[in-house]
Design a protein around this motif. Structure first.
Motif: not given
Length: 394
Positions: A16-27
């Protein structure tokens, strides 16, 4: 979308945390690569600029998964690996020694992250209110030593259970009679925790721990759970941090030797008492709420791993928000419309009140996995969430 920072490997991509964590790192400028169970195309695979690569599922063999993740590390040469769920924590722990940094607990702290019995002992010592708890192995515990008079919540003492090299995550259940406790514990397949059932509202306390101190604290309160019987939230709201919880949290994490991001899960009863439930020693499901409030915990986890002197910057408290997960909200509604069964009688939300609450407009609402230009992520996540629950119930 400028990507000029180091490469980060995270997983599992379907958590469940994957999308938001990836976006956070990508940003933050990191390049993101994720690993997923073979045969699954998670919602994260629809995110721009993120590569998702398959590995064998740990449910089929933890050792095989660890070998495949080690091969990914050799091929991708990430600066750090960020485990996103309990299965990933165990897999990362089985990796051979190497030079790649792990943005998660070290081996000593990992034991605490995966063993809820140890968490409860540390929480009691730190000053948290902890429900009376009996730890049992499968088999009939003596009725007279069960905590309280029932009903009881019976759940696994381990965040994940390994049996014959395969990973499992047994679900807890409510036992209304003493004789049911043994049967539920036996179904868990490992040590089980038996606690008096505490009715209340779920809360989370989040932050970053380093050097025996805690930083960037935030908190949320559950509005609804995906499964009204008990599960992760489908809707939550940020709330001010309860000052009475700060020192117990600091002592708990210092005693555990914790470094990095954390979530402490609590249950606040009708009298206002916050009961300690467990530690989530990795990224958590409601990361969307933190990201929308400008609290990039996954980025901080990586930066703290790459630079031990790193501390999250201090800043004013962000505006409070509500965050909802579209797929989980749909599952919650379907469960409420179905109605209570068995031990759920008397504890089930009403249909009319649920519909009114879910349809009522509320300012400051954000949605999990919703981002302009990446609607395919939200669409895939919603479909997968609802269809998975329907298959399970079928």
């Amino acid at each position: 979308m400028a990507v000029n920072g180091p490469r980060i490997l995270l997983g599992f991509a379907e958590s469940l945390a994957a999308v938001e964590s990836a976006w956070c790192l990508r940003d933050a400028g990191f390049e993101v690569v994720a690993f997923t169970r073979a045969g699954i195309r998670p919602a994260l695979a629809s995110a721009r600029g993120v590569r998702v690569l398959p590995v064998p599922a740990p449910e089929s063999g933890v050792a095989e998964t660890a070998v495949a993740v080690a091969a990914l590390i050799d091929a991708e040469r990430p600066a750090a690996v960020l485990p996103l769920d309990d299965a990933a924590l165990l897999v990362v722990d089985r990796l051979p020694p190497g030079d790649t940094a792990i943005a998660g607990p070290d081996r000593d702290a990992l034991r605490v992250a995966l063993d809820k019995s140890e968490q409860l002992a540390l929480a009691r010592k730190a000053g948290f209110a902890v429900p009376e708890t009996l730890t049992v192995q499968p088999g009939p515990p003596p009725a007279e030593v069960l905590p309280g008079a029932g009903p009881w919540m019976v759940k696994s003492a381990l965040a994940v259970v390994e049996t014959d090299g395969r990973l499992g995550r047994p679900a807890g259940r409510i036992a209304t009679e003493a004789g049911e406790v043994a049967a539920v514990a036996a179904g868990i397949g490992g040590p089980a925790l038996v606690q008096p059932l505490v009715d209340g509202t779920g809360e989370g306390l989040f932050g970053y721990a380093a050097g025996g101190e805690v930083y960037a604290l935030s908190a949320h309160r559950r509005i609804r759970m995906m499964n009204p019987r008990g599960s992760g939230s489908s809707a939550c709201a940020s709330v001010p941090v309860d000052p009475d919880l700060v020192e117990p949290a600091r002592q708990f994490l210092a005693e555990a030797g914790w470094q990095g991001i954390f979530m402490l899960e609590l249950l606040r009863d009708a009298a206002g008492q916050a009961w300690f439930m467990e530690l989530n020693g990795r990224a958590w499901g409601s990361m969307a709420l933190a990201r929308h409030r400008g609290l990039p915990y996954p980025e901080w986890a990586v930066r703290g791993t790459l630079d031990p002197a790193f501390r999250p910057p201090a800043g004013p408290e962000a505006p409070h928000l509500v965050c909802r997960h579209l797929g989980r909200e749909a599952v919650h509604l379907l469960a409420v419309l179905r109605g209570a069964r068995g031990a759920d009688a008397g504890r089930w939300p009403g249909r009319a009140a649920t519909l009114a609450a879910m349809l009522r407009p509320r300012r400051g609402t954000r949605w999990y996995h919703a981002r302009r230009g990446e609607t395919a992520v939200l669409a895939r996540d919603t479909w997968q969430t609802v269809s998975a629950q329907l298959r399970r119930r079928g």
